[in-house]
Design a protein around this motif. Structure first.
Motif, PDB file in Angstrom:
ATOM      1  N   LEU A  28       0.813  -1.222   0.000  1.00  0.00           N
ATOM      2  CA  LEU A  28       0.000   0.000   0.000  1.00  0.00           C
ATOM      3  C   LEU A  28       0.841   1.263   0.000  1.00  0.00           C
ATOM      4  O   LEU A  28       0.445   2.279  -0.576  1.00  0.00           O
ATOM      5  CB  LEU A  28      -0.888   0.034   1.250  1.00  0.00           C
ATOM      6  N   LEU A  29       1.983   1.237   0.670  1.00  0.00           N
ATOM      7  CA  LEU A  29       2.673   2.492   0.989  1.00  0.00           C
ATOM      8  C   LEU A  29       4.064   2.694   0.422  1.00  0.00           C
ATOM      9  O   LEU A  29       4.465   3.834   0.156  1.00  0.00           O
ATOM     10  CB  LEU A  29       2.775   2.649   2.517  1.00  0.00           C
ATOM     11  N   ARG A  30       4.857   1.636   0.262  1.00  0.00           N
ATOM     12  CA  ARG A  30       6.271   1.837  -0.070  1.00  0.00           C
ATOM     13  C   ARG A  30       6.418   2.607  -1.385  1.00  0.00           C
ATOM     14  O   ARG A  30       5.783   2.292  -2.372  1.00  0.00           O
ATOM     15  CB  ARG A  30       7.030   0.515  -0.157  1.00  0.00           C
ATOM     16  N   SER A  55       5.515   5.671  -1.848  1.00  0.00           N
ATOM     17  CA  SER A  55       4.549   6.763  -1.997  1.00  0.00           C
ATOM     18  C   SER A  55       5.201   8.106  -1.673  1.00  0.00           C
ATOM     19  O   SER A  55       6.061   8.184  -0.800  1.00  0.00           O
ATOM     20  CB  SER A  55       3.371   6.556  -1.040  1.00  0.00           C
TER      21      SER A  55
END
Lengths: 189, 189
Positions: free
Chosen positions: B34-36, B38
């Motif tokens: 989901l995040l890496r 961003s």
């Protein structure tokens, strides 16, 4: 909270096409990581009559890849406001997913998403393109930028839903902790 | 919905230790996906004053790995109801995450989770162990099974939260679609 004092209490990140595409690329990976290999009772669990299971959600996302986002982008670019979008069938997955496994659906979603993002990249959209307008059958005039932002937010909406549906399956098993878990109590924040 | 007519309108999957462990293993992968990578404005975005960003949430999950779940499991096994759990600090991440990058936190979370699940496997818990009781400082008597179920549900709660925080950043950008997106409108279902 880490930002208190540094900004006013309003939220929002401006739409940037490359960022939106990066998030759209993540979604099949996130959902695969959440679900692949899970036992059937988890995959088909829902939140009660009339609600969707993770299996239903993945089928819905596939139908969106085929009939919603990119077809609508093409209608905007080709016809502008002169042609309303086709209506989206929110229950198509109940027939289309019939007889398929979760692994089938995860594979289909990844392939359809990849194909759509390849097509989106090939459009080489400019800011002027993103301002172009189309007509939603219920919502009225919308822009291509809004359509693409909605694609991203819609993905996140359904990731949120899958996590919530899974978390709620332990409503009884968590015992007294039920009071602390927003995923179960239904409160937000 | 796929199950209508096949079961009554109640939700819940019974706790199975191997399934719970499989879900706990997924969480660092899901959050990484989901995040890496961003941009910072997404990673530090929140839902307004007093709410958490994805960065804050990952720090909170790390603190839980170090001070909450496995330490409490050990207190149950070693002391039963005779020793209350230590209180959990829900704002530890605001100091502990200082000066770290999201990539640092994602790496720490994966390592701490792996270490805890290795330790959990080494306990070779039986059904009788899962029935063992401990004492929560506010909630009173709880079982080891409830603690482990809560660990899973708590992960899903925060995955849901991260998806919601991200989705809401496009509240303005989605335009009229705002009405249809539960991640933005805040309604459930």
């Amino acid at each position: 909270m880490s930002q208190i004092g540094e900004k006013a209490d309003r939220i929002g990140v401006p739409f940037v096409l490359t960022e939106a595409i990066a998030m759209l690329q993540r979604t099949p990976i996130v959902i695969d990581a959440l679900l692949r290999g899970s036992p059937d009772d988890w995959v088909t669990a829902d939140e009660g009559v009339g609600t969707w299971s993770p299996f239903d959600v993945v089928g819905h996302l596939i139908h969106g890849e085929r009939t919603d986002w990119m077809p609508r982008a093409r209608i905007i670019l080709d016809h502008g406001e002169s042609r309303s979008f086709d209506r989206f069938d929110r229950s198509a997955q109940f027939t289309e997913s019939n007889g398929k496994t979760l692994a089938d659906l995860l594979g289909e979603f990844a392939i359809e998403r990849r194909r759509n993002l390849d097509a989106l990249a090939a459009m080489r959209l400019t800011d002027a393109d993103l301002d172009k307008r189309g007509r939603h059958p219920e919502l009225g005039v919308v822009t291509l930028r809004q359509l693409l932002a909605t694609w991203v937010a819609h993905d996140l909406d359904h990731i949120m839903q899958i996590a919530r549906v899974l978390g709620r399956q332990y409503s009884d098993e968590v015992g007294p902790w039920r009071a602390y878990l927003r995923v179960i109590s239904g409160t937000q924040g």
